[in-house]
Design an enzyme around this catalytic site. Structure first.
Site, PDB file in Angstrom:
ATOM      1  N   ASN A  13       3.214  -9.680   4.271  1.00  0.00           N
ATOM      2  CA  ASN A  13       1.779  -9.423   3.886  1.00  0.00           C
ATOM      3  C   ASN A  13       1.671  -9.428   2.226  1.00  0.00           C
ATOM      4  OD1 ASN A  13      -0.694  -7.996   3.340  1.00  0.00           O
ATOM      5  ND2 ASN A  13      -0.221  -6.087   4.294  1.00  0.00           N
ATOM      6  N   TRP A  14       1.207 -10.365   1.760  1.00  0.00           N
ATOM      7  CA  TRP A  14       1.065 -10.486   0.441  1.00  0.00           C
ATOM      8  C   TRP A  14       0.077  -9.548  -0.379  1.00  0.00           C
ATOM      9  CZ3 TRP A  14       1.483 -16.481  -0.632  1.00  0.00           C
ATOM     10  CH2 TRP A  14       2.852 -16.777  -0.447  1.00  0.00           C
ATOM     11  N   LYS A  15      -0.837  -8.833   0.267  1.00  0.00           N
ATOM     12  CA  LYS A  15      -1.936  -7.849  -0.014  1.00  0.00           C
ATOM     13  C   LYS A  15      -2.480  -8.700  -1.282  1.00  0.00           C
ATOM     14  CE  LYS A  15       0.869  -4.148   1.384  1.00  0.00           C
ATOM     15  NZ  LYS A  15       1.437  -2.939   1.143  1.00  0.00           N
ATOM     16  N   HIS A 100      -4.919  -1.961   8.629  1.00  0.00           N
ATOM     17  CA  HIS A 100      -3.948  -1.516   7.587  1.00  0.00           C
ATOM     18  C   HIS A 100      -4.172  -0.254   6.910  1.00  0.00           C
ATOM     19  CE1 HIS A 100      -1.195  -1.604   4.273  1.00  0.00           C
ATOM     20  NE2 HIS A 100      -0.488  -2.381   4.823  1.00  0.00           N
ATOM     21  N   GLU A 102      -4.121   0.641   4.115  1.00  0.00           N
ATOM     22  CA  GLU A 102      -4.683   0.675   2.687  1.00  0.00           C
ATOM     23  C   GLU A 102      -6.139   0.348   3.030  1.00  0.00           C
ATOM     24  OE1 GLU A 102      -2.380  -2.374   1.070  1.00  0.00           O
ATOM     25  OE2 GLU A 102      -0.628  -0.763   0.861  1.00  0.00           O
ATOM     26  N   GLU A 172       3.182   1.305  11.536  1.00  0.00           N
ATOM     27  CA  GLU A 172       3.454   1.391   9.830  1.00  0.00           C
ATOM     28  C   GLU A 172       2.986   2.848   9.354  1.00  0.00           C
ATOM     29  OE1 GLU A 172       3.105  -2.591   7.605  1.00  0.00           O
ATOM     30  OE2 GLU A 172       1.476  -1.619   7.634  1.00  0.00           O
ATOM     31  N   GLY A 178       5.255   0.929   0.929  1.00  0.00           N
ATOM     32  CA  GLY A 178       5.548   1.088  -0.487  1.00  0.00           C
ATOM     33  C   GLY A 178       6.310   1.922  -1.232  1.00  0.00           C
ATOM     34  N   SER A 218       8.681  -0.157   3.975  1.00  0.00           N
ATOM     35  CA  SER A 218       9.596  -0.406   3.399  1.00  0.00           C
ATOM     36  C   SER A 218      10.806  -1.336   3.855  1.00  0.00           C
ATOM     37  CB  SER A 218      10.215   0.921   2.925  1.00  0.00           C
ATOM     38  OG  SER A 218       9.134   1.434   1.943  1.00  0.00           O
ATOM     39  N   GLY A 239       5.644  -5.991   3.280  1.00  0.00           N
ATOM     40  CA  GLY A 239       4.828  -6.108   2.199  1.00  0.00           C
ATOM     41  C   GLY A 239       5.418  -6.344   0.862  1.00  0.00           C
ATOM     42  N   GLY A 240       5.937  -5.487   0.099  1.00  0.00           N
ATOM     43  CA  GLY A 240       6.692  -5.998  -1.179  1.00  0.00           C
ATOM     44  C   GLY A 240       7.600  -6.697  -1.010  1.00  0.00           C
TER      45      GLY A 240
END
Ligand code: PGA
Length: 256
Positions: A13-15, A100, A102, A172, A178, A218, A239-240
Site C-alpha cells: 500500500n503506497w499511500k 483503511h 487512515e 490491521e 507505521g 509494521s 505500507g512503509g
C-alpha cells in the site's frame, strides 16, 4: 479446509507516495526480484499511477495486480474531487482497499459509508481489500472483539456469500500501523481466527474457511515469515516497507 487450500496474497500500500516516474522506476527494479515468487503480489498505488503502472505490468507480462486505495460509493455524479470505481477499473485497477484506518480516522469514514463503497466496488467488478482493526485504547479496554465484529458485520452488510469470494480481509491493528510495533504473531493469529469464526457464523463455514485474511501493521522482511507461518494468516498488507523495491521483494520472497 485448512490453510493449504487458500492462496496467499502479499499486498503493498503506497499511500500518498510516489510520482509516476518513481512508480515506474520501482517496478522496473522490483519485477525481476519477484519473478519466481509463489505469492500473489498486489500493489495499491495512488490514482495517478494506476494507468502507467498497469500498462507497464502488461508490457512486462508480470502477474502483479494493480489496485487503488479508495473510491466513491456512487457510480458517477457531481462529486468534485472524487473518483468512481468504474474509472479505477477503466484505468487498469483490479482491486481497491476500503476501510483503511487512515480513511476511518483522518477522513471520518463510517462503517455505513464503507459498506456502500464495498457494494459499489463489487458491482463494478473490483476486488476489495477490506481493512478492520482496533485502536490501542480499544485493545486495552478489552473491546477488540466487539469492535472487529461491528466493523466486519456493518462494512459487509448485505454482501452475499458469493460476493464475499471477491473480498479479502486485512486485519490491521491501528496501534501497529507505521509504528514499528507490530502485533505479535500470536496476537495476530488469535485475532485472525476470531475474524474467520465471525465470517463462518454469518456467511457459513465454507466461506469462513475460504476467505483470505491478511495481517498489516509494521510488516518488515524480519517478521514476514513469522506472520505467514500462522495457520490463519493468508497474506500481508504492507505500507512503509513496500516503498523500496529491495525491501518489499524480501517480504514477498520471505520463504527464501
Ligand atoms: P505499515 O502500514 O506497514 O507502514 O505499518 C500498513 C498499512 O497501513 O497498510
Amino acid at each position: 479446509m485448512n490453510q493449504e487450500h487458500r492462496k496467499s496474497i502479499i499486498a503493498g500500500n503506497w499511500k500518498m507516495y510516489k510520482t509516476i516516474s518513481e512508480g515506474l522506476d520501482f517496478l522496473n527494479e522490483f519485477i525481476p526480484l519477484v519473478l519466481d515468487s509463489q505469492e500473489d503480489v498486489y500493489l495499491a498505488v495512488p490514482f495517478t499511477l494506476i494507468k502507467p503502472v498497469a500498462d507497464l505490468i502488461k508490457t512486462k507480462n508480470s502477474p502483479i495486480v494493480i489496485g487503488a486505495q479508495n473510491m466513491n460509493d456512487a457510480s458517477e455524479g457531481a462529486f468534485t474531487g472524487e473518483i468512481a470505481g468504474k474509472m479505477l477499473k477503466d484505468a487498469g485497477a483490479k482491486f481497491v482497499i476500503l476501510g483503511h484506518s487512515e480513511r476511518r480516522h483522518l477522513f471520518h469514514e463510517s462503517n455505513e459509508l464503507i459498506n456502500k463503497k464495498v457494494k459499489r466496488a463489487l458491482l463494478e467488478g473490483l476486488q476489495v481489500i477490506l481493512c478492520i482493526g482496533e485502536t490501542k485504547e480499544e485493545r486495552e479496554g478489552n473491546n477488540t472483539e466487539e469492535i472487529l465484529k461491528t466493523q466486519l458485520k456493518d462494512s459487509l452488510k448485505e454482501v452475499s456469500s458469493e460476493q464475499l469470494s471477491q473480498v479479502i480481509l486485512a486485519y490491521e491493528p491501528v496501534w501497529a500501523i507505521g509504528t514499528d510495533l507490530p502485533a505479535t504473531p500470536e496476537i495476530a493469529e488469535n485475532t485472525h481466527r476470531y475474524c474467520r469464526e465471525l465470517v463462518s457464523q454469518v456467511w457459513g463455514e465454507q466461506v469462513g474457511n475460504q476467505i483470505i485474511i491478511q495481517y498489516g501493521g509494521s510488516v518488515k522482511p524480519e517478521n514476514a515469515k513469522q506472520f505467514m507461518e500462522q495457520p490463519d494468516i493468508d497474506g500481508l498488507l504492507v505500507g512503509g516497507a513496500s516503498l523500496s523495491p529491495e525491501t518489499f521483494a524480501k517480504i514477498v520472497n520471505y520463504q527464501k
